[in-house]
Scaffold this motif. Structure first.
Motif, PDB file in Angstrom:
ATOM      1  N   ALA A 177     -91.714  10.650   2.221  1.00 30.03           N
ATOM      2  CA  ALA A 177     -91.189  11.084   3.954  1.00 30.03           C
ATOM      3  C   ALA A 177     -90.151  10.126   3.706  1.00 30.03           C
ATOM      4  CB  ALA A 177     -92.787   9.844   4.862  1.00 30.03           C
ATOM      5  N   ARG A 178     -90.962   8.748   3.156  1.00 29.46           N
ATOM      6  CA  ARG A 178     -89.610   7.929   3.347  1.00 29.46           C
ATOM      7  C   ARG A 178     -87.538   8.321   2.647  1.00 29.46           C
ATOM      8  NH1 ARG A 178     -92.831   4.440   0.346  1.00 29.46           N
ATOM      9  NH2 ARG A 178     -93.380   2.754   2.474  1.00 29.46           N
ATOM     10  N   GLU A 179     -88.184   9.308   2.071  1.00 32.35           N
ATOM     11  CA  GLU A 179     -87.124   9.602   1.399  1.00 32.35           C
ATOM     12  C   GLU A 179     -86.616  11.043   1.949  1.00 32.35           C
ATOM     13  OE1 GLU A 179     -88.531  11.281  -2.813  1.00 32.35           O
ATOM     14  OE2 GLU A 179     -88.325   9.395  -3.777  1.00 32.35           O
ATOM     15  N   ALA A 180     -87.192  11.469   2.944  1.00 32.62           N
ATOM     16  CA  ALA A 180     -86.736  12.969   3.490  1.00 32.62           C
ATOM     17  C   ALA A 180     -86.153  12.274   4.880  1.00 32.62           C
ATOM     18  CB  ALA A 180     -87.927  13.147   4.801  1.00 32.62           C
ATOM     19  N   VAL A 181     -86.580  10.761   5.458  1.00 30.64           N
ATOM     20  CA  VAL A 181     -85.870  10.570   6.451  1.00 30.64           C
ATOM     21  C   VAL A 181     -84.879   9.847   6.227  1.00 30.64           C
ATOM     22  CG1 VAL A 181     -86.385   8.268   8.150  1.00 30.64           C
ATOM     23  CG2 VAL A 181     -88.331   9.423   7.511  1.00 30.64           C
ATOM     24  N   LYS A 182     -84.399   9.284   5.278  1.00 29.24           N
ATOM     25  CA  LYS A 182     -83.157   9.033   4.299  1.00 29.24           C
ATOM     26  C   LYS A 182     -81.792   9.663   4.315  1.00 29.24           C
ATOM     27  CE  LYS A 182     -81.469   5.608   0.942  1.00 29.24           C
ATOM     28  NZ  LYS A 182     -81.407   4.716  -0.096  1.00 29.24           N
ATOM     29  N   GLU A 183     -82.829  11.042   3.953  1.00 25.07           N
ATOM     30  CA  GLU A 183     -81.433  12.397   4.044  1.00 25.07           C
ATOM     31  C   GLU A 183     -81.209  12.674   4.873  1.00 25.07           C
ATOM     32  OE1 GLU A 183     -83.302  14.189   0.863  1.00 25.07           O
ATOM     33  OE2 GLU A 183     -82.943  12.645  -1.040  1.00 25.07           O
ATOM     34  N   GLY A 184     -82.352  12.604   5.931  1.00 26.96           N
ATOM     35  CA  GLY A 184     -81.769  13.271   7.429  1.00 26.96           C
ATOM     36  C   GLY A 184     -82.170  14.607   7.412  1.00 26.96           C
ATOM     37  N   LYS A 185     -83.750  14.935   6.638  1.00 30.82           N
ATOM     38  CA  LYS A 185     -84.032  16.014   6.503  1.00 30.82           C
ATOM     39  C   LYS A 185     -85.660  16.517   6.948  1.00 30.82           C
ATOM     40  CE  LYS A 185     -81.729  16.973   2.084  1.00 30.82           C
ATOM     41  NZ  LYS A 185     -81.547  17.129   0.607  1.00 30.82           N
ATOM     42  N   GLY A 186     -86.250  17.345   7.462  1.00 30.11           N
ATOM     43  CA  GLY A 186     -87.308  17.747   8.008  1.00 30.11           C
ATOM     44  C   GLY A 186     -88.142  17.889   6.527  1.00 30.11           C
ATOM     45  N   CYS A 187     -89.631  17.169   6.991  1.00 28.44           N
ATOM     46  CA  CYS A 187     -90.296  17.768   5.441  1.00 28.44           C
ATOM     47  C   CYS A 187     -91.923  17.379   6.367  1.00 28.44           C
ATOM     48  CB  CYS A 187     -90.505  16.140   4.922  1.00 28.44           C
ATOM     49  SG  CYS A 187     -91.166  17.026   3.343  1.00 28.44           S
ATOM     50  N   LYS A 188     -92.454  18.264   5.868  1.00 28.12           N
ATOM     51  CA  LYS A 188     -94.153  18.244   6.381  1.00 28.12           C
ATOM     52  C   LYS A 188     -94.681  18.425   4.885  1.00 28.12           C
ATOM     53  CE  LYS A 188     -93.871  20.882  10.427  1.00 28.12           C
ATOM     54  NZ  LYS A 188     -91.998  20.550  11.099  1.00 28.12           N
ATOM     55  N   ILE A 189     -95.201  17.655   4.487  1.00 21.68           N
ATOM     56  CA  ILE A 189     -96.491  16.526   4.104  1.00 21.68           C
ATOM     57  C   ILE A 189     -98.103  17.220   4.120  1.00 21.68           C
ATOM     58  CG2 ILE A 189     -96.731  15.379   2.211  1.00 21.68           C
ATOM     59  CD1 ILE A 189     -93.857  14.027   3.286  1.00 21.68           C
ATOM     60  N   LEU A 190     -98.632  18.079   3.134  1.00 26.38           N
ATOM     61  CA  LEU A 190    -100.091  17.864   3.030  1.00 26.38           C
ATOM     62  C   LEU A 190    -100.354  17.199   1.680  1.00 26.38           C
ATOM     63  CD1 LEU A 190    -102.812  19.333   3.763  1.00 26.38           C
ATOM     64  CD2 LEU A 190    -101.925  20.829   2.461  1.00 26.38           C
ATOM     65  N   VAL A 191    -101.396  16.421   2.126  1.00 25.44           N
ATOM     66  CA  VAL A 191    -102.068  15.232   1.311  1.00 25.44           C
ATOM     67  C   VAL A 191    -103.563  15.575   1.081  1.00 25.44           C
ATOM     68  CG1 VAL A 191    -102.478  12.999   1.126  1.00 25.44           C
ATOM     69  CG2 VAL A 191    -100.770  13.857   1.593  1.00 25.44           C
ATOM     70  N   ASN A 192    -104.076  15.744  -0.135  1.00 28.97           N
ATOM     71  CA  ASN A 192    -105.480  16.183  -0.123  1.00 28.97           C
ATOM     72  C   ASN A 192    -105.853  14.395  -0.500  1.00 28.97           C
ATOM     73  OD1 ASN A 192    -108.316  16.810  -0.638  1.00 28.97           O
ATOM     74  ND2 ASN A 192    -107.616  17.565  -2.560  1.00 28.97           N
ATOM     75  N   LEU A 193    -106.723  13.816   0.966  1.00 24.68           N
ATOM     76  CA  LEU A 193    -107.178  12.986   1.341  1.00 24.68           C
ATOM     77  C   LEU A 193    -108.920  13.357   0.537  1.00 24.68           C
ATOM     78  CD1 LEU A 193    -106.780   9.599   2.233  1.00 24.68           C
ATOM     79  CD2 LEU A 193    -108.126  10.477   3.752  1.00 24.68           C
TER      80      LEU A 193
END
Length: 434
Positions: free
Chosen positions: A387-403
């Motif tokens: 998420a940090r990398e996507a914010v830094k690059e200015g790219k949208g990103c939706k991440i699914l995590v298996n908790l």
């Protein structure tokens, strides 16, 4: 860079082979007397898996006993804390921590114990690391009225005492593995030895997508319910393309990861990240990152990528000592299907250190009111990094995590050992990357 080549499609019905191979990985390298028993298990499973009776019973158990489907949850405060905005950078959690017994493990344990009963067995035997598989199997054994023996490393018994108590309350015998490093690998050794002696009346119920065929295949099939649910929940709840950009899960043996990866394997636009425990350093014995540092080898009856010392034993390469603060991840190999997907370039190299994972443990707890298992917080930590990398690059990103599990089992250990360092740390400090 690793060479890549197309995977067979449709993937889930093409892999593994009838002999249990995922490319060069997998198979069954065990004594003939055990091979005969596992062939019976495989034959029974193949005979019933598509029958209406089996599917109806399994569906009813999942709904009425396990509490499935588990929710898909938008971790809004966590997403915003790492710089994301809804509609742009989002972290979503598949809440397997809300599955009965507190983790994904019951998904395959219920099915394995049902198979044992159909085979006329009176006992189930298994290993456990963090105790989640042990609790789930003890629960399933109580549900079906079978005896249950759980082998657990002495170090893990001391570390995961809440789960040890749960197993005993459920009627299981918890048997310590006192040799070697006294952790998960030794528990597997002891469980296999016991199964060899009791194979006529007992069934071995392995705790992950590891071991000889048919276990890696069967456990994947039982765990893919996680991915199937997440797929339709995503389409209902999340605006956008109808699928996540990235799917993240922790990996020891790797059952929870294959459970959520399974339905996305054929879609290469969805990036898959199996997060390994990087522990406290790159030196052998300070981590359990098989995909990053391991090489091909046979252990516990299957061929995969493993961490080795370089020495040979009568059974093959000597496994290296491993370490992770998460007991369910400290295994010197990885499921053969994970080795295959990684060798094909379908999954990405990913890992989280103890420090990163502990920061994620406390951040998720304080921001969302969710205390994750130490295993699962490795995946949360890596999702935060993405998420940090996507914010830094200015790219949208939706991440699914298996908790994959909740942290009840870990709270005494974490608070005793890490409260002074991380417990009082402000959120802003917890969110800092290394």
């Amino acid at each position: 860079m690793r060479p890549t080549s197309p995977l067979p499609t449709p993937y889930l019905t093409s892999v593994p082979t009838p002999q249990g191979f995922f490319g060069p990985y997998g198979g069954s390298f065990i004594p003939p007397v055990l091979r005969e028993e596992l062939d019976k298990i495989y034959a029974q499973y193949m005979a019933i898996k598509d029958t209406d009776k089996f599917k109806t019973e399994l569906e009813a158990i999942r709904k009425d006993f396990q509490g499935r489907p588990t929710p898909l949850f938008y971790a809004g405060r966590l997403s915003e804390a790492v710089g994301g905005k809804k509609g742009e950078v989002e972290i979503w959690l598949k809440r397997e921590d809300l599955n009965h017994t507190g983790a994904h493990k019951l998904n395959h344990c219920i099915s394995e114990v049902l198979l044992a009963k159909l085979l006329g067995k009176t006992k189930v035997i298994a290993e456990t690391g963090a105790g989640q598989h042990g609790v789930a199997l003890a629960t399933a054994a109580a549900f079906y009225g079978l005896e249950c023996d759980i082998y657990m490393g002495s170090i893990d018994i001391a570390k995961e005492s809440p789960n040890v108590t749960r197993m005993k309350i459920l009627g299981a015998r918890v048997i310590p593995a006192t040799h070697g490093l006294q952790t998960l690998k030794e528990a597997v050794d002891s469980a296999f030895e016991a199964y060899l002696e009791e194979r006529e009346t007992a069934m071995y119920c392995i705790g992950s997508v590891v071991g000889p065929h048919p276990f890696p295949y069967m456990v994947r099939e039982f765990q893919k319910v996680v991915g199937e649910e997440a797929q339709w929940q995503w389409k209902e709840q999340v605006k956008g393309s109808g699928k996540p950009d990235k799917v993240v899960a922790c990996v020891g043996g790797g059952s929870n990861a294959l459970g959520i990866f399974s339905v996305f394997i054929d879609d290469e636009e969805v990036k898959l990240y199996p997060v390994e425990p990087l522990g406290r350093g790159e030196t052998l014995g300070q981590h359990a990152a098989s995909l990053k540092y391991g090489t091909e080898g046979i252990m516990h009856g299957f061929n995969s990528i493993m961490l080795k010392t370089g020495a040979q034993t009568e059974h093959g390469p000597e496994p290296a000592p491993v370490y992770s603060m998460a007991s369910g991840l400290d295994y010197p190999s990885v499921g053969p299907e994970h080795a295959y997907l990684f060798s094909k370039g379908r999954t990405k190299l990913a890992g989280a250190t103890d420090d990163e994972s502990l920061r994620a443990f406390f951040a998720l707890s304080k921001l969302e009111g969710i205390i994750p298992a130490l295993e699962s917080c490795h995946a949360v930590a890596y999702a935060m990094k993405l998420a940090r990398e996507a914010v830094k690059e200015g790219k949208g990103c939706k991440i699914l995590v298996n908790l994959s599990g909740r942290g009840d089992k870990d709270i005494d250990f974490v608070w005793t050992k890490y409260a002074e360092t991380y417990g009082a740390m402000p959120i802003e400090e917890l969110l800092k990357a290394e």
